[in-house]
Design a protein around this motif. Structure first.
Motif, PDB file in Angstrom:
ATOM      1  N   ALA A 106       0.820  -1.209   0.000  1.00 60.98           N
ATOM      2  CA  ALA A 106       0.000   0.000   0.000  1.00 60.98           C
ATOM      3  C   ALA A 106       0.854   1.260   0.000  1.00 60.98           C
ATOM      4  N   SER A 107       2.019   1.216   0.640  1.00 60.11           N
ATOM      5  CA  SER A 107       2.906   2.381   0.688  1.00 60.11           C
ATOM      6  C   SER A 107       3.468   2.721  -0.686  1.00 60.11           C
ATOM      7  N   TYR A 108       3.620   1.703  -1.529  1.00 60.24           N
ATOM      8  CA  TYR A 108       4.126   1.937  -2.883  1.00 60.24           C
ATOM      9  C   TYR A 108       3.025   2.376  -3.845  1.00 60.24           C
ATOM     10  N   ALA A 109       1.765   2.105  -3.509  1.00 60.45           N
ATOM     11  CA  ALA A 109       0.666   2.356  -4.439  1.00 60.45           C
ATOM     12  C   ALA A 109       0.606   3.803  -4.952  1.00 60.45           C
ATOM     13  N   PRO A 110       0.703   4.822  -4.095  1.00 63.45           N
ATOM     14  CA  PRO A 110       0.626   6.185  -4.634  1.00 63.45           C
ATOM     15  C   PRO A 110       1.731   6.507  -5.634  1.00 63.45           C
ATOM     16  N   TRP A 111       2.949   6.041  -5.359  1.00 67.55           N
ATOM     17  CA  TRP A 111       4.063   6.328  -6.264  1.00 67.55           C
ATOM     18  C   TRP A 111       3.896   5.586  -7.591  1.00 67.55           C
ATOM     19  N   ASN A 113       1.106   4.588  -8.924  1.00 72.60           N
ATOM     20  CA  ASN A 113      -0.099   5.015  -9.633  1.00 72.60           C
ATOM     21  C   ASN A 113      -0.054   6.459 -10.114  1.00 72.60           C
ATOM     22  N   LEU A 114       0.670   7.313  -9.383  1.00 73.22           N
ATOM     23  CA  LEU A 114       0.571   8.742  -9.626  1.00 73.22           C
ATOM     24  C   LEU A 114       1.830   9.386 -10.184  1.00 73.22           C
ATOM     25  N   ARG A 115       2.862   8.610 -10.419  1.00 71.60           N
ATOM     26  CA  ARG A 115       4.084   9.132 -11.011  1.00 71.60           C
ATOM     27  C   ARG A 115       4.368   8.410 -12.325  1.00 71.60           C
ATOM     28  N   GLU A 116       5.012   9.120 -13.239  1.00 71.84           N
ATOM     29  CA  GLU A 116       5.441   8.518 -14.495  1.00 71.84           C
ATOM     30  C   GLU A 116       6.765   7.820 -14.246  1.00 71.84           C
ATOM     31  N   LEU A 117       6.757   6.489 -14.295  1.00 74.86           N
ATOM     32  CA  LEU A 117       7.927   5.712 -13.877  1.00 74.86           C
ATOM     33  C   LEU A 117       8.533   4.857 -14.977  1.00 74.86           C
ATOM     34  N   GLY A 118       7.983   4.886 -16.155  1.00 72.73           N
ATOM     35  CA  GLY A 118       8.544   4.064 -17.211  1.00 72.73           C
ATOM     36  C   GLY A 118       7.796   2.751 -17.373  1.00 72.73           C
ATOM     37  N   PRO A 119       8.253   1.897 -18.304  1.00 73.55           N
ATOM     38  CA  PRO A 119       7.500   0.692 -18.683  1.00 73.55           C
ATOM     39  C   PRO A 119       7.326  -0.323 -17.564  1.00 73.55           C
ATOM     40  N   TRP A 120       8.245  -0.350 -16.592  1.00 70.12           N
ATOM     41  CA  TRP A 120       8.148  -1.351 -15.530  1.00 70.12           C
ATOM     42  C   TRP A 120       7.073  -1.023 -14.500  1.00 70.12           C
ATOM     43  N   ALA A 121       6.633   0.231 -14.466  1.00 70.24           N
ATOM     44  CA  ALA A 121       5.682   0.641 -13.424  1.00 70.24           C
ATOM     45  C   ALA A 121       4.380  -0.130 -13.510  1.00 70.24           C
ATOM     46  N   CYS A 122       3.869  -0.317 -14.738  1.00 69.99           N
ATOM     47  CA  CYS A 122       2.585  -1.001 -14.888  1.00 69.99           C
ATOM     48  C   CYS A 122       2.658  -2.437 -14.389  1.00 69.99           C
ATOM     49  N   PRO A 228      -0.224  18.325  -8.472  1.00 73.49           N
ATOM     50  CA  PRO A 228      -1.349  17.587  -9.033  1.00 73.49           C
ATOM     51  C   PRO A 228      -1.213  17.369 -10.527  1.00 73.49           C
ATOM     52  N   SER A 229      -0.430  18.203 -11.226  1.00 72.84           N
ATOM     53  CA  SER A 229      -0.280  18.046 -12.666  1.00 72.84           C
ATOM     54  C   SER A 229       0.494  16.802 -13.047  1.00 72.84           C
ATOM     55  N   GLN A 230       1.194  16.205 -12.065  1.00 72.44           N
ATOM     56  CA  GLN A 230       1.975  15.013 -12.360  1.00 72.44           C
ATOM     57  C   GLN A 230       1.143  13.742 -12.286  1.00 72.44           C
ATOM     58  N   VAL A 231      -0.105  13.862 -11.798  1.00 68.07           N
ATOM     59  CA  VAL A 231      -0.954  12.686 -11.747  1.00 68.07           C
ATOM     60  C   VAL A 231      -1.218  12.197 -13.158  1.00 68.07           C
ATOM     61  N   GLN A 232      -1.036  10.920 -13.379  1.00 75.59           N
ATOM     62  CA  GLN A 232      -1.219  10.369 -14.698  1.00 75.59           C
ATOM     63  C   GLN A 232      -2.706  10.357 -15.039  1.00 75.59           C
ATOM     64  N   THR A 233      -3.026  10.819 -16.235  1.00 76.13           N
ATOM     65  CA  THR A 233      -4.415  10.819 -16.684  1.00 76.13           C
ATOM     66  C   THR A 233      -4.718   9.647 -17.582  1.00 76.13           C
TER      67      THR A 233
END
Length: 235
Positions: A106-111, A113-122, A228-233
């Motif tokens: 759960a601690s990793y979920a916000p990062w 979900n809400l940051r652009e992290l590259g192909p491995w994030a998904c 807030p602009s960094q939240v992925q849409t």
């Protein structure tokens, strides 16, 4: 100085340490104090959420954070006041160990979900929950049987997803993530020091609270309050 009131003798690795009355009280208090702040903090993230992903991440993270302190407090209270109910105490002890895996994921979920992290994030978004599921399953079948293995599992679960987090192009919050992680790592010294250091488990609780507080601050500041602009849409 006589430490008999504050610490019992160390036990073999195949047995569980029995805290003194003072240690029991400290174990309960050091996590009970954080229940209300964790619940209020979860609500704050919800109110700051910009879209459904931010709200979902806030609730998942808040549930993990609050559950950690609530279940830990319940277990230590039962272990202190209802230790004669062995099956009940055992159940709460297992839940106390299982919720750690849920809290880490759960601690990793916000990062994730809400940051652009590259192909491995998904992939890591669901992989952390697979790891948490394996961890809770391990506790269910092998609880307290291989204590060193449990510690290794927690460490791997905590460190492995960070490899993706460190790849984020936006570096804000990285310092806080490292500081919070260092609190957890330092706390592990006391986690394994029952019978050596008085109130060792309570001190471990304080390190957990510090690490969680630093990580909460980073999530609030960099993912909800400031950017807030960094939240992925699009995911």
């Amino acid at each position: 100085m006589n430490l008999d009131r504050f610490m019992n003798k160390r036990v073999p690795s195949n047995k569980r340490y029995q805290p003194t009355e003072y240690e029991h009280a400290a174990n309960c208090a050091t996590h009970a104090l954080w229940i209300i702040p964790s619940l209020l903090g979860s609500l704050l993230l919800h109110f700051w959420s910009e879209d459904q992903w931010a709200r979902l991440s806030a609730w998942v993270y808040g549930a993990g954070l609050s559950s950690l302190f609530i279940i830990s407090t319940l277990f230590h209270t039962v272990a202190w006041k209802k230790s004669h109910l062995r099956s009940v105490e055992q159940c709460f002890h297992m839940c106390d160990r299982m919720v750690i895996y849920f809290f880490i994921a759960a601690s990793y979920a916000p990062w994730l979900n809400l940051r652009e992290l590259g192909p491995w994030a998904c992939h890591m978004r669901w992989l952390v929950w697979v790891m948490a599921s394996f961890g809770t399953t391990y506790v269910f079948f092998f609880h307290e049987r291989y204590k060193l293995m449990e510690l290794i599992c927690y460490t791997v679960m905590g460190v492995f997803p960070a490899l993706v987090i460190f790849s984020m192009s936006e570096q804000s919050g990285l310092c806080e993530l490292l500081v919070g992680g260092a609190c957890y790592c330092l706390g592990m010294i006391f986690f394994k020091s029952d019978g050596i250091v008085p109130f060792a488990h309570a001190i471990w609780h304080l390190f957990v609270a510090m690490g969680a507080a630093v990580h909460y601050y980073a999530i609030w500041k960099y993912l909800y309050a400031d950017t807030p602009s960094q939240v992925q849409t699009a995911r």
